[in-house]
Design a protein around this motif. Structure first.
Motif, PDB file in Angstrom:
ATOM      1  N   ASP A  72       0.827  -1.203   0.000  1.00 41.05           N
ATOM      2  CA  ASP A  72       0.000   0.000   0.000  1.00 41.05           C
ATOM      3  C   ASP A  72       0.864   1.256   0.000  1.00 41.05           C
ATOM      4  OD1 ASP A  72      -2.379  -1.352  -0.071  1.00 41.05           O
ATOM      5  OD2 ASP A  72      -2.822  -1.154   2.059  1.00 41.05           O
ATOM      6  N   ALA A  73       1.939   1.252   0.793  1.00 40.48           N
ATOM      7  CA  ALA A  73       2.815   2.413   0.860  1.00 40.48           C
ATOM      8  C   ALA A  73       3.517   2.657  -0.473  1.00 40.48           C
ATOM      9  CB  ALA A  73       3.847   2.230   1.970  1.00 40.48           C
ATOM     10  N   ALA A  81      -1.725   6.258   9.441  1.00 40.26           N
ATOM     11  CA  ALA A  81      -2.905   5.458   9.764  1.00 40.26           C
ATOM     12  C   ALA A  81      -2.673   3.989   9.424  1.00 40.26           C
ATOM     13  CB  ALA A  81      -4.123   5.984   9.008  1.00 40.26           C
ATOM     14  N   ALA A  82      -1.862   3.733   8.398  1.00 39.91           N
ATOM     15  CA  ALA A  82      -1.574   2.354   8.023  1.00 39.91           C
ATOM     16  C   ALA A  82      -0.764   1.649   9.111  1.00 39.91           C
ATOM     17  CB  ALA A  82      -0.819   2.315   6.697  1.00 39.91           C
ATOM     18  N   LEU A  83       0.120   2.398   9.789  1.00 41.43           N
ATOM     19  CA  LEU A  83       0.891   1.808  10.882  1.00 41.43           C
ATOM     20  C   LEU A  83      -0.013   1.461  12.059  1.00 41.43           C
ATOM     21  CD1 LEU A  83       4.110   4.020  10.799  1.00 41.43           C
ATOM     22  CD2 LEU A  83       3.762   1.744   9.833  1.00 41.43           C
ATOM     23  N   LYS A  84      -1.001   2.312  12.319  1.00 41.44           N
ATOM     24  CA  LYS A  84      -1.970   1.997  13.369  1.00 41.44           C
ATOM     25  C   LYS A  84      -2.768   0.747  12.987  1.00 41.44           C
ATOM     26  CE  LYS A  84      -2.569   6.752  15.018  1.00 41.44           C
ATOM     27  NZ  LYS A  84      -3.542   7.860  15.213  1.00 41.44           N
ATOM     28  N   THR A 159      -6.765  -4.100   2.379  1.00 42.17           N
ATOM     29  CA  THR A 159      -5.928  -2.909   2.328  1.00 42.17           C
ATOM     30  C   THR A 159      -5.891  -2.147   3.655  1.00 42.17           C
ATOM     31  OG1 THR A 159      -5.548  -0.831   1.148  1.00 42.17           O
ATOM     32  CG2 THR A 159      -7.834  -1.483   1.470  1.00 42.17           C
ATOM     33  N   SER A 160      -4.760  -1.528   3.912  1.00 44.31           N
ATOM     34  CA  SER A 160      -4.631  -0.656   5.083  1.00 44.31           C
ATOM     35  C   SER A 160      -4.990   0.779   4.741  1.00 44.31           C
ATOM     36  CB  SER A 160      -3.189  -0.708   5.606  1.00 44.31           C
ATOM     37  OG  SER A 160      -2.283  -0.180   4.633  1.00 44.31           O
ATOM     38  N   MET A 161      -5.341   1.039   3.476  1.00 43.17           N
ATOM     39  CA  MET A 161      -5.632   2.401   3.008  1.00 43.17           C
ATOM     40  C   MET A 161      -6.912   2.427   2.179  1.00 43.17           C
ATOM     41  SD  MET A 161      -1.863   3.731   1.833  1.00 43.17           S
ATOM     42  CE  MET A 161      -0.449   3.683   2.919  1.00 43.17           C
ATOM     43  N   ARG A 164      -7.796   6.024   0.799  1.00 51.88           N
ATOM     44  CA  ARG A 164      -6.947   6.478  -0.307  1.00 51.88           C
ATOM     45  C   ARG A 164      -7.238   5.719  -1.594  1.00 51.88           C
ATOM     46  NH1 ARG A 164      -0.771   8.056   1.381  1.00 51.88           N
ATOM     47  NH2 ARG A 164      -1.265   9.462   3.108  1.00 51.88           N
ATOM     48  N   ARG A 165      -7.663   4.488  -1.455  1.00 50.50           N
ATOM     49  CA  ARG A 165      -7.961   3.675  -2.629  1.00 50.50           C
ATOM     50  C   ARG A 165      -9.395   3.864  -3.124  1.00 50.50           C
ATOM     51  NH1 ARG A 165      -5.301  -2.267  -2.218  1.00 50.50           N
ATOM     52  NH2 ARG A 165      -6.136  -2.247  -4.328  1.00 50.50           N
ATOM     53  N   GLY A 166     -10.165   4.701  -2.435  1.00 50.96           N
ATOM     54  CA  GLY A 166     -11.540   4.943  -2.838  1.00 50.96           C
ATOM     55  C   GLY A 166     -12.457   3.779  -2.571  1.00 50.96           C
ATOM     56  N   LEU A 167     -12.118   2.967  -1.565  1.00 54.83           N
ATOM     57  CA  LEU A 167     -12.888   1.763  -1.278  1.00 54.83           C
ATOM     58  C   LEU A 167     -13.611   1.827   0.063  1.00 54.83           C
ATOM     59  CD1 LEU A 167     -10.228  -0.883  -2.392  1.00 54.83           C
ATOM     60  CD2 LEU A 167     -12.225  -0.103  -3.692  1.00 54.83           C
TER      61      LEU A 167
END
Length: 286
Positions: A72-73, A81-84, A159-161, A164-167
């Motif tokens: 994702d990164a 937020a992905a680290l959380k 996904t962790s995002m 950002r991915r619009g999902l």
């Protein structure tokens, strides 16, 4: 019944589970073509089912979560937020082996099934043939879903995002899990008839029951139940609209924008009103 790809069982859970490994191999080879016929999806060549120890499960799940964050990164940029999200996954993975099975996508795309014999014992599924068949059918369905998406679906689901991915406003996980459960029910009905999973030979352990009562597990069950109701509704024509063909429904696994929103999950006819024009245009263009 259509042919299915060979199933490879990779057993590293210890010799005490050798009989289970042989049973899993037999069930998976018998169930795979039924999964393909029920869903109109195809399994990729050489599907792997890994039997692992409790520690092996935790180790693989943590490595999987770390890879999701890295991927994702690389695609969407670093995000605190992905680290959380990763820390929450690490905590959850300490007891996630009690979930029995999971389907993970590999670094190069194909999906693999992870099966934890200790989790099966705690759930009371270890010696219950219909329950084993249902678990394996459900996971093979997810492998087939992922394959239909050109190996992108599970990355989107996990996904962790999501924002950002619009999902974030798409109910991917409930639909994926609900469809897999719908498929498992079809397989069980074909093999065992009505009410095949009633009566466990051994009740769930206290540890398994305690996890099942946790807030996270209860919410996941509610989401999966909603996904299963949605899938059953649109594939049986339970509402005002005619039933979707399973092949038409399968488009969702490669076109995530067609996935229902959480609100549409509870109102399948509303979702059909939105997506039907898209399918009509696609059909007329062919």
């Amino acid at each position: 019944m259509s042919p299915a790809s060979p199933i490879l069982v990779c057993h590293s859970a210890g010799s005490a589970h050798d009989d289970l490994a042989r049973q899993v191999a037999r069930i998976a080879s018998e169930v795979a073509p039924v999964v393909e016929d029920a869903t109109a999806l195809r399994l990729p060549p050489g599907v792997e089912v890994h039997l692992v120890t409790r520690r092996g499960w935790i180790r693989r799940m943590r490595k999987y979560a770390e890879r999701i964050v890295r991927e994702d990164a690389a695609a969407y940029g670093a995000d605190r937020a992905a680290l959380k999200w990763l820390n929450r996954r690490f905590k959850a993975d300490k007891t996630s082996w009690l979930d029995i099975a999971s389907t993970l996508h590999t670094e190069h795309g194909p999906a693999q099934v992870l099966l934890c014999p200790p989790g099966l014992k705690h759930a009371g599924f270890y010696h219950h043939l219909p329950r084993l068949v249902g678990v394996i059918a459900r996971e093979l369905c997810q492998v087939a879903q992922h394959h239909a998406s050109s190996d992108t679906l599970l990355g989107a689901v996990n996904t962790s995002m999501a924002s950002r991915r619009g999902l974030a406003d798409r109910a991917l996980r409930p639909v994926v899990q609900g469809h897999a459960r719908w498929c498992a029910e079809k397989v069980l009905a074909e093999r065992f008839g009505e009410h095949p999973t009633g009566g466990l030979t051994k009740p769930p352990s206290r540890r398994h029951a305690r996890r099942a009562r946790s807030a996270g597990c209860r919410q996941e069950r509610r989401d999966n139940d909603a996904g299963n109701r949605f899938v059953t509704h649109v594939l049986t024509g339970a509402g005002q609209r005619p039933a979707l063909d399973v092949g038409q429904f399968d488009v969702l696994f490669s076109a995530f924008t067609l996935m229902p929103s959480p609100a549409e999950l509870a109102a399948p006819d509303t979702w059909l009103d939105r997506v039907q024009p898209v399918w009509d245009r696609h059909h007329s263009a062919r």
